[in-house]
Structure formats: C-alpha cells, structure tokens
Enzyme design. Structure first.
Site, PDB file in Angstrom:
ATOM      1  CG  ASP A 305       1.456  -4.574 -11.618  1.00  0.00           C
ATOM      2  OD1 ASP A 305       2.580  -4.714 -12.104  1.00  0.00           O
ATOM      3  OD2 ASP A 305       0.873  -5.453 -10.969  1.00  0.00           O
ATOM      4  CG  ASP A 536      -1.102  -7.047  -7.778  1.00  0.00           C
ATOM      5  OD1 ASP A 536      -0.144  -6.487  -8.351  1.00  0.00           O
ATOM      6  OD2 ASP A 536      -1.244  -8.287  -7.747  1.00  0.00           O
ATOM      7  CG  ASP A 540       2.549  -2.667  -8.303  1.00  0.00           C
ATOM      8  OD1 ASP A 540       3.370  -2.560  -9.230  1.00  0.00           O
ATOM      9  OD2 ASP A 540       1.745  -3.612  -8.211  1.00  0.00           O
TER      10      ASP A 540
END
Length: 792
Positions: A305, A536, A540
């Site tokens: 990410d 995080d 996700d």
C-alpha cells in the site's frame, strides 16, 4: 437475517425523515446496520484438529492396538495425537478478531430524524432512507448521500487517500469516515454488510488462502500413503500365504502402518514457525499467524500500500513556485497567513510548518481569518502590513484562486501545470486589496516516502521478491512516489482487476478500492504467485487477510493489524526483510525434517518387508515401532532449531523432487540395514528375538545417520549442527542402546553388537554422504547451509 439484495427505498420527505413505522419495516426487511459475527465454535475447531490425514493414521493405529489388547501402546499413540492437535489449535480464530476491530470503528450512536424530530438511536438501528446528522468529530454511521451542508471527511482508512475530502450536497460518504469539519444532513443509502465498510469486513471474513504448508503436509502424507499402502498390502498378503493366524497378520499390518505415520510432521511445521516467531519479536515483528512465517519463505510478490506504508501518511510542502519578484519564503508566509493555527487540517499544518522552517518573518499581523470553505474551496485572511495597510490573502484550490485574479495572470500557470503533472496537490496563493488580488505563486504538497522505502525495494529485489505498489490514489501521484523509491515499471490502466496477473507486467496499481486490492491479490495467486500484502488501513484488511503473508506497519489501524499475519512493532520497514529471511530459515529447517521423515518412513516400511523375506518373521513389533516413533520422530524435531541460513531466492515445496530425494536416501539406509541384518543371521547366528532387537538398533542408528546426511545439501561436515541437534542425537542413541543392553521391551544383546551396529551407521554416513551431495545437486534441492549458517 440480512437479505442478499437491497432494494432502493422510497425517498422520505427531506424535512421529516422516515416515520417510526417505516423504520421498523425496513429494519426487518434489510437487517441491522452491523457486520455479522462469524460462526465461532471452539469445540468444532478442536475436533477438526483430529480430522486430517496424519490424525487419521494415528487413530487407525490406536484402534488396531486396542483390538490386539495393547492398551499401553494405544495410550502412547493417543498422547502423540493429542500433542499434535494441541500445537495447532492456537493458530485459529484470527477472522473473529479482525471483525471485532472493524466493528469497533463503527459509530455506536447516530443522530437520526424520525417522525419529524431528531433522535439519538443506536447506529445498528439505522435503515436505508434515514436522514442522519453529521457533525464535527463524528463517525459516519452508514453509507450516505449528503442532502445539505458541507463537511470535510477523512476517508484515508477506507480509500487510502491521504488528503481529506470536502463534501457537499450530492456527495457520497462511507461508513467509518471521520468528520473533521462542518456539519451536514445526509440520507442513508446502504447499511450493514452492504456498506463499503461492511463489504470490507465480509471480504476479511471470507478471505482465505490455502497455505503452502498445508499443501506440503498433504502431499508428503499422500506420497507416503501410496508407497506404504502397497507395502502393507504385500505384507498382509504374504502373511495370508504363509497361513499366519489373524492376530499375527493384524500385528504385522499394524507395525507397517506405524512405520508409515509421519507423527511429528505437522507439529514440526508449527515448532519451526514458533521459533522463527520468537526470533522475529526481537527484530520488531510480531507474528499473529504462524502460517505467515512459512509463507514468507515462498513469497515472490509483495503488494505494498502507498499511503502510510511506503509513504509517511503526512502531507509535506514539496515545492513552492513564486511569481513576479516574490521569494518562495514570501509565498509560504502568505499561504501560512491563510492557514488555521493548531487545527487538525493536514494541509494547513504542512504549510505552516514549511513557512516556519523557511524563516517566516512575521511582518504582517492577521486581523481576521476565514477557514477553508468547501463551497468556495478557499481560505482567506485579512492582514496588516508593516506600513499599516490592510491586505487580503487567499489560499485554495488552484482553479478557484485563478478565477479571483485578473485574466492576464492566468497565463502564468506553466509552473503549476508542471507540478500537477508530477502528481502533486497544487494550491494557489493570491494577495492584494479586497477587490484586486494578484497571483503570488503556487504551493505543491505531497505525502513523502518513508526514509527506508527505497532500501526495502532494493533488498527485496536482491532476495528475488517483486514489489508492486497498490493504492487508492491517482495514477500520477502513485507514479511520482514509485519513481522516488526506485520502483520501475508500467502503471496498470484504470479498470477492473484482472482475474489473473503476472508480477512482471505492472509495477503500480492506482485508483483501487478495497475490493480491488483483494481481487488483485487473488489474481496474483491465480498465476501461481505466493503473495504478500503490506498495508496500514481498513481498506487494506481484505487483501491482508487473503495474502499468504499479510504485514501491517506499526502505525496501522487495529483492523489492519487483526487481518495481517505479521505486525511491525517498530517504525520503518526493516521488519519486512527480517520476516522474509527468517521465513526462509524456518523453511530450510522444515525441509530437512521432511527429507528425514520421507527417508525414515521409506526404510522402515521396506526393511520390514525385507526382514520378513529373510527371516520369515516380523522383525519389528508394534511396540518396537512405537519406540522408534517416540525416540526418532520426536527427538528429530530438534532439526527445527538447527543452524541454517537464508537462501537467496524464494523457496518452494517441490514435493515430488523432495520425495524422490528422500526415497533414494532411504534406499541407501535400507542397504545398510539389510547388510547388517544378513551379517547377524549368518555370522552372529542370532535368534529371531535378538534379530528384532538388532533391527530396532539398525533403524534408530541408521535414522540418525540419515538425519545428518539430509540436514546439509552439500556434505555433512559443511556446517556445524546446533547444540540441540547434537544433544537429541546423543539422547536417541543412548536411549536405544540402554533399552537393548538392559532388555527393556526387547531381548537384551551384548554391548559388542550395539557398538558394531553404531560403527556401521557411522561408516554408512561417511560413505553415502559422498554419493548424496551430487544427487541433491541434480534434483535441485536448495542449499541452506554455509559458513555463516546460524540459529535463531
């Protein structure tokens, strides 16, 4: 029960909302505004540990022992069965923890308009069509469409966008977003599992990837079962041909079955991962699923990410472009005057920090300040210059500020367009009299990469792991960050995620939703990749759960941490590389044990058959085979702490090659065992009971020799065994020798026979090791040991 489809309800009157009767009808129709709990039955999970190939074999052995009236042997095997189950139980239950974290972020109460009046109700009672009030500091309780008012929303945990979103009438917002500024009335469009947040939770609950560990265990057991089933059939058939009594035939079949059970194989996978987990904790990595350590060894693709993972999730002023004769410091000073002090607005905080760092002189004093207005998209201030004159300062969206300055100034935007092309967020700054503003310059902001992101890409590349950026940000912004951290490759064009995708095709996937990240991970897996995901936020979580190796950074939300298999407990990304290397070390230990198991089970089954042909009797009894299982299989688990090193490339379970290598080593041990048995029959003239004791010693000592043959892919002397492995070997030899000398559970034999048997095993080790090294090289059994081999 929540319905699978949600029909569009009739619109309520904007001033009155739904009636209580309408709300009750829709609550019954669409279900509560909550994420469903998973079906958690601890007893069922415990029972499932006894329902797998290895437990089946142990359970069959227990039943046969009881049929023969061997209660002691049955009890020992039952203890082994329970031991395996207990080690595996604690790996369960992560999905429930993830859902609990997701639900904790949802608003507990909501302000809703019912029957023409505002009421505070539990958020779980909201239904589609309700009118709710969104105010500063509140959590959006469901997916909504704003009908009046303006708010600034932080949706970073849902979309990955690091910049807050300004929303007005007609805008959509999602359950779980935080209201940073303003107040608005919104209409609920979706509740419960049908919200974007709810779909994320459902994806987390259903996400599952079969681990390579599970596949490896199943394939090893399958191969052993195929070989040993044939051997058992031949032995039983031979016993019937000899017209043995049924009890003798059952005893022979039971011995053959016990010889084939890799009793400690599942526990060894768990223990190797557990020792790796203990080591990782010291490196700032907290494993939450032991299977993630196993998968770290095989991971060849890592999806990262962007916001908050590769970047700091903190806006910074990246560039300033001054116009006319102004300096960059002066432009920053003007922008800071039109920024709020001490607020939570990340844009204003970044600008004021940059202005302070540039040496803001404070020659102007602010008389009045109007914060950013989502409707006008500008913030402005009235200030007094050093000479006492008043000036108006405006900062805001570039297009809006350009409309406030003379048309001639709009032609001087080349610098701003260049910054926009680089993916930055660009603000315009203007100053002048209340009615005559002059364009002062532009301020570009970005979310900068972490200091160690570029180094991470380099180190993972050296380890054979392909890194891919996955983000909800725009493609231009993502491409800028990718270039800064050295991530080269094309950007995937906007559109649905492919069902299958190869890691080498794209380096960046931008503008993706949580479902897209989830689908992308599955797309990589469909092409045979072992996928890691590092993130995080709640957006996700589904991908973190679906990936074989999910990693949450130290600043991640509880949602991400619960979904991940590993959590970095210290700032930075160094723990990712540590996890990969530790996983590969654990893999090599388990590979050594697996080779050892295949070798042992092959030689035990075949030696039983050869002994039957040579002596006409079963040369091993069920009790002797149980002793071999307890001493050999369990003490052999010391391989899980042997000295190894990480490999340079990802590891894969090539079960067919591993099985072939183990079988060939087993045939070598069979030659040693058969030769020693033939010598004992012809030269030492041992009777059947003494031959059984000798057979027990041959199997134990031969298994110790092949343990050292299998532990190193080159030569047994290439690396030093761990102290634990040496101690386990000494204990195994000592236990077997003591039992044979004292005649415990078997006929006693002289010390000279024990010594000759042990010497023969050592000679077998020295000779066969010279043949095994080129064999492993030919089969491409990966090297794991070297001069820098080490333990955890």
């Amino acid at each position: 029960m929540i319905k699978s489809a949600q029909e569009t309800p009739p619109e309520p009157k904007p001033d009155s909302g739904l009636t209580s009767a309408q709300a009750q009808e829709r609550l019954a129709r669409f279900g509560a505004n909550a994420v469903a709990d998973p079906d958690t039955r601890p007893l069922r999970h415990a029972i499932e540990k006894f329902w797998a190939p290895v437990p089946w074999m142990l359970e069959a052995a227990i039943a046969l022992e009881l049929v023969l009236g061997k209660s002691l042997e049955a009890a020992i095997i039952a203890l082994l069965l329970v031991f395996n189950a207990a080690l595996g139980l604690f790996q369960e239950g992560r999905a429930q923890a993830t859902l609990a974290a997701l639900k904790s972020r949802l608003a507990l109460n909501a302000s809703v308009r019912r029957d023409g009046a505002w009421h505070i109700v539990p958020a779980a009672e909201l239904v589609p069509g309700d009118l709710v009030k969104l105010s500063l500091g509140a959590v959006v309780p469901a997916d909504v469409r704003l009908v009046e008012g303006e708010v600034r929303l932080d949706q970073s945990l849902l979309t990955g966008e690091s910049v807050p979103v300004d929303a007005g009438a007609g805008s959509l917002s999602y359950a779980g977003a935080l209201v940073q500024r303003g107040e608005a009335v919104a209409q609920v469009t979706a509740t419960g599992a049908r919200t974007r947040f709810g779909r994320t939770a459902e994806l987390v609950r259903t996400a599952h990837a079969v681990s390579s560990q599970q596949n490896a265990v199943l394939h090893v057991v399958r191969n052993l079962a195929l070989v040993n089933s044939a051997v058992i059939a031949l032995l039983v058939g031979y016993g019937l041909w000899l017209k043995w009594p049924p009890a003798a035939i059952v005893s022979l079949g039971l011995t053959a079955l016990l010889s084939a059970i890799p009793v400690a194989l599942p526990a060894t996978f768990t223990l190797a991962a557990a020792f790796g987990a203990r080591f990782l904790v010291k490196q700032g990595v907290l494993p939450t699923r032991l299977s993630a350590i196993d998968e770290a060894a095989s991971m060849d693709v890592l999806c990262m990410d962007k916001t908050g993972t590769l970047t700091q999730n903190a806006l910074r002023v990246t560039a300033v472009r001054a116009l006319r004769d102004l300096s960059e410091a002066r432009v920053l000073e003007l922008a800071a005057l039109a920024s709020a002090e001490g607020g939570q607005d990340p844009v204003d905080a970044a600008i004021r920090a940059a202005a302070a760092a540039s040496g803001m002189r404070g020659l102007q004093r602010r008389l009045a300040f109007m914060p950013f207005d989502p409707a006008t998209r500008i913030a402005q201030a009235m200030v007094i210059d050093a000479d006492g004159s008043q000036r108006r300062v405006v900062k805001g969206a570039l297009a809006t500020v350009l409309q406030l300055v003379p048309p001639a100034a709009r032609a001087t935007t080349d610098a701003a367009e260049a910054l926009l092309a680089q993916g930055y967020r660009v603000l315009g700054v203007a100053a002048g009299s209340a009615e005559n503003l002059t364009l002062a310059g532009f301020v570009a902001l970005s979310d900068p990469p972490r200091a160690d992101s570029a180094q991470l890409i380099v180190e993972l590349h050296a380890l054979g792991v392909r890194t891919v950026m996955v983000t909800g940000d725009a493609a231009t912004t993502a491409a800028v960050i990718a270039r800064q951290i050295g991530l080269d490759g094309p950007v995937y064009p906007p559109g649905p995620m492919p069902a299958q995708v190869h890691a080498s095709e794209y380096a960046v996937f931008a503008g993706v939703l949580p479902e897209d990240k989830f689908k992308l991970v599955k797309g990589f897996q469909a092409r045979g990749h072992v996928v890691g995901m590092c993130g995080d936020g709640a957006n996700d979580a589904p991908a973190l759960r679906q990936a074989q190796m999910g990693i949450a950074v130290s600043s991640a939300t509880d949602v991400a941490k619960s979904a991940a298999g590993m959590v970095l407990t210290e700032p930075g990304l160094a723990g990712v590389v540590a996890a990969v290397r530790t996983g590969r070390m654990a893999f090599q230990r388990v590979l050594s044990y697996t080779l050892n198991v295949i070798t042992k089970k092959t030689v035990q089954a075949l030696f039983l058959a050869v002994g039957l042909l040579l002596t006409g009797q079963a040369i091993l009894t069920p009790f002797l085979m149980v002793l071999v299982m307890v001493t050999g299989d369990l003490l052999g688990m010391a391989l899980t702490v042997d000295n190894v090193q990480s490999t340079a490339r990802p590891n894969r379970w090539q079960i067919d090659r591993i099985t072939l290598a183990g079988v060939l080593v087993g045939l070598g041990e069979l030659t040693y065992c058969t030769g020693m048995l033939a010598i004992a029959m012809r030269e030492w003239r041992l009777d059947v009971d003494a031959l059984r004791t000798l057979a027990f010693l041959l199997v134990v000592f031969g298994n110790q020799a092949t343990c050292y043959i299998n532990r190193d892919r080159r030569h047994w002397w290439s690396s030093r065994p761990s102290n634990w492995l040496i101690a386990s070997s000494v204990a195994d030899v000592a236990i077997a020798s003591t039992l044979a000398l004292a005649g415990i559970g078997m006929m006693a034999v002289p010390g000279g026979i024990v010594a000759l048997t042990l010497g023969g095993a050592i000679a077998f080790l020295l000779v066969f090791d010279l043949l095994r090294a080129p064999l492993f090289a030919r089969l491409q059994i990966s090297d794991s040991h070297g001069s820098d081999a080490r333990s955890f």
